[in-house]
Design a protein around this motif. Structure first.
Motif, short mmCIF file in Angstrom:
data_model
loop_
_atom_site.label_atom_id
_atom_site.label_comp_id
_atom_site.label_asym_id
_atom_site.label_seq_id
_atom_site.Cartn_x
_atom_site.Cartn_y
_atom_site.Cartn_z
N VAL A 145 -13.42 6.91 -6.31
CA VAL A 145 -12.39 6.43 -5.39
C VAL A 145 -11.66 5.29 -6.11
CG1 VAL A 145 -11.90 5.38 -3.15
CG2 VAL A 145 -13.81 7.00 -3.38
N VAL A 147 -8.16 2.69 -5.85
CA VAL A 147 -7.02 2.15 -5.12
C VAL A 147 -6.08 1.55 -6.16
CG1 VAL A 147 -6.23 0.48 -3.41
CG2 VAL A 147 -8.42 1.67 -3.09
N ASN A 163 1.36 1.69 -2.70
CA ASN A 163 -0.07 1.82 -2.99
C ASN A 163 -0.44 3.29 -3.05
OD1 ASN A 163 -0.52 -1.02 -2.86
ND2 ASN A 163 -0.30 -0.86 -0.66
N LEU A 165 -4.04 5.93 -3.13
CA LEU A 165 -5.48 6.15 -3.07
C LEU A 165 -5.75 7.48 -3.77
CD1 LEU A 165 -8.31 5.48 -1.96
CD2 LEU A 165 -7.69 6.81 0.08
#
Length: 168
Positions: A145, A147, A163, A165
């Motif tokens: 994961v 970010v 942003n 993800l």
């Protein structure tokens, strides 16, 4: 680019020089060719053929990992002749600190950087930076994961920085 930004980039680059000299633990490379027919152009109401050649490379190092790919797209109607690619690195904080890996849900954590590039009439360059974790998820070989903060080029829809993800 301002002088202070150039100096900052130079200092950061030099600080990562030991990473480039680190040992590669594994790598994988692939080439693929895909061709599709009878795509419908929704704006021109005609069909066309498209071809894509993809190069991919991934590697694990004593400091983290890298991944890159490049797609070369060509269509017979001339609507798409472009190259798109991404290059990224995950720099493992525990590996750089010499910490032993622990048997826990969080297997690793890292700083992630990536660049995206498209060459076309009005291509773009986007730069991403962020943090990520590698998790021990039962039944998965790996589960990451990340970010990112995405610095957008001034082309396309949603030009503002944003942003992202990424889950793999």
């Amino acid at each position: 680019m301002g002088k202070s930004l150039s100096v900052l980039i130079g200092v950061i680059s030099l600080s990562f020089t030991p990473l480039a000299l680190a040992k590669q633990l594994w790598s994988d490379f692939s080439v693929s060719y895909l061709q599709g027919n009878d795509y419908l152009n929704p704006f021109g109401d005609y069909e066309y053929t498209s071809k894509v050649v993809t190069l991919e490379h991934a590697a694990g190092h004593t400091w983290g990992s890298t991944f890159m790919f490049m797609d070369r797209l060509a269509s017979d109607d001339g609507s798409a002749h472009e190259t798109y690619g991404e290059i990224g690195a995950n720099i493992s904080i525990p590996l750089l600190m010499g910490e032993a890996r622990k048997d826990s849900f969080i297997k690793n954590y890292y700083v992630a950087v990536q660049t995206e590039h498209q060459s076309k009439d009005r291509g773009f360059n986007n730069y991403l930076y962020g943090v990520g974790v590698n998790l021990a998820v039962p039944g998965a070989s790996y589960f990451n994961v990340i970010v990112y903060r995405r610095n957008q080029d001034d082309f396309g829809i949603g030009k503002e920085d944003n942003n992202q993800l990424t889950i793999t």
